[in-house]
Design a protein around this motif. Structure first.
Motif, PDB file in Angstrom:
ATOM      1  N   ASP A 195       0.837  -1.205   0.000  1.00  0.00           N
ATOM      2  CA  ASP A 195       0.000   0.000   0.000  1.00  0.00           C
ATOM      3  C   ASP A 195       0.867   1.249   0.000  1.00  0.00           C
ATOM      4  OD1 ASP A 195      -2.434  -1.501   0.332  1.00  0.00           O
ATOM      5  OD2 ASP A 195      -1.872  -1.778   2.426  1.00  0.00           O
ATOM      6  N   ARG A 196       0.467   2.210  -0.800  1.00  0.00           N
ATOM      7  CA  ARG A 196       1.122   3.515  -0.821  1.00  0.00           C
ATOM      8  C   ARG A 196       0.041   4.555  -1.087  1.00  0.00           C
ATOM      9  NH1 ARG A 196       2.763   7.144  -4.214  1.00  0.00           N
ATOM     10  NH2 ARG A 196       4.403   8.534  -3.527  1.00  0.00           N
ATOM     11  N   ALA A 197      -0.300   5.307  -0.051  1.00  0.00           N
ATOM     12  CA  ALA A 197      -1.405   6.274  -0.121  1.00  0.00           C
ATOM     13  C   ALA A 197      -2.650   5.519  -0.582  1.00  0.00           C
ATOM     14  CB  ALA A 197      -1.040   7.448  -1.015  1.00  0.00           C
ATOM     15  N   ASN A 198      -3.270   5.960  -1.671  1.00  0.00           N
ATOM     16  CA  ASN A 198      -4.473   5.262  -2.150  1.00  0.00           C
ATOM     17  C   ASN A 198      -4.178   4.319  -3.317  1.00  0.00           C
ATOM     18  OD1 ASN A 198      -4.029   7.226  -4.106  1.00  0.00           O
ATOM     19  ND2 ASN A 198      -6.205   7.579  -4.427  1.00  0.00           N
ATOM     20  N   ARG A 229      -6.435   1.542  -7.410  1.00  0.00           N
ATOM     21  CA  ARG A 229      -6.624   2.729  -6.575  1.00  0.00           C
ATOM     22  C   ARG A 229      -7.842   2.489  -5.691  1.00  0.00           C
ATOM     23  NH1 ARG A 229      -7.928   7.015 -10.205  1.00  0.00           N
ATOM     24  NH2 ARG A 229      -5.722   7.032 -10.684  1.00  0.00           N
ATOM     25  N   ASP A 248       8.625   5.955  -6.363  1.00  0.00           N
ATOM     26  CA  ASP A 248       7.871   6.826  -5.468  1.00  0.00           C
ATOM     27  C   ASP A 248       7.820   6.253  -4.047  1.00  0.00           C
ATOM     28  OD1 ASP A 248       7.402   8.490  -7.599  1.00  0.00           O
ATOM     29  OD2 ASP A 248       5.316   7.859  -7.889  1.00  0.00           O
ATOM     30  N   SER A 277       9.263   8.562  -0.922  1.00  0.00           N
ATOM     31  CA  SER A 277       8.364   9.115   0.085  1.00  0.00           C
ATOM     32  C   SER A 277       8.776   8.654   1.479  1.00  0.00           C
ATOM     33  CB  SER A 277       6.910   8.719  -0.199  1.00  0.00           C
ATOM     34  OG  SER A 277       6.635   7.456   0.324  1.00  0.00           O
ATOM     35  N   CYS A 286       6.904   8.264   4.076  1.00  0.00           N
ATOM     36  CA  CYS A 286       5.906   7.445   4.767  1.00  0.00           C
ATOM     37  C   CYS A 286       5.908   6.018   4.262  1.00  0.00           C
ATOM     38  CB  CYS A 286       4.526   8.059   4.646  1.00  0.00           C
ATOM     39  SG  CYS A 286       3.917   8.158   2.954  1.00  0.00           S
TER      40      CYS A 286
END
Length: 120
Positions: free
Chosen positions: A19-22, A48, A113, A117, A119
């Motif tokens: 998972d990465r953001a949405n 997504r 990405d 990032s 997070c």
């Protein structure tokens, strides 16, 4: 979503998710590399999520892209409610589905990405 699984819990041929953001990278476990706590996976798709209705939107078919070896801590087991629609879409796409012609680039961008990032 669920808590991340440990290396010992991953079984060959199971579907995992990163998972990465949405965005969510779904992959099939080929093997685990215990000595380095890594997971060898075959990418399947990127989807997504839409938090307002809990649906996943299929974005890219990654079955023809390169296999990956990534830290196992990045993955979690995919939920049945995620996997069943995904597999259906991959093997029986809707007539109006648009397939990515640049899947390898999309996968590389997702991974780049991820490491850029903070997070993760």
């Amino acid at each position: 979503m669920t808590a991340k699984s440990s290396l010992i819990e991953f079984k060959t041929d199971r579907i995992v998710c990163l998972d990465r953001a949405n965005l969510h990278l779904f992959a099939e476990v080929i093997d685990t590399i215990e000595i380095s706590a890594r997971c060898w996976v075959r990418p399947l798709a990127i989807a997504r999520s839409h938090p307002e209705n809990f649906n996943l939107e299929f974005l890219h078919d990654l079955r023809d892209t390169a296999q990956l070896i990534l830290p196992s801590e990045l993955f979690r087991y995919a939920l049945d409610t995620e996997v069943l629609p995904l597999i259906s879409e991959l093997f029986h796409p809707a007539p109006d589905s648009i397939r990515s012609t640049n899947a390898q680039r999309v996968l590389y961008q997702f991974i780049a990405d991820l490491y850029r990032s903070p997070c993760g």
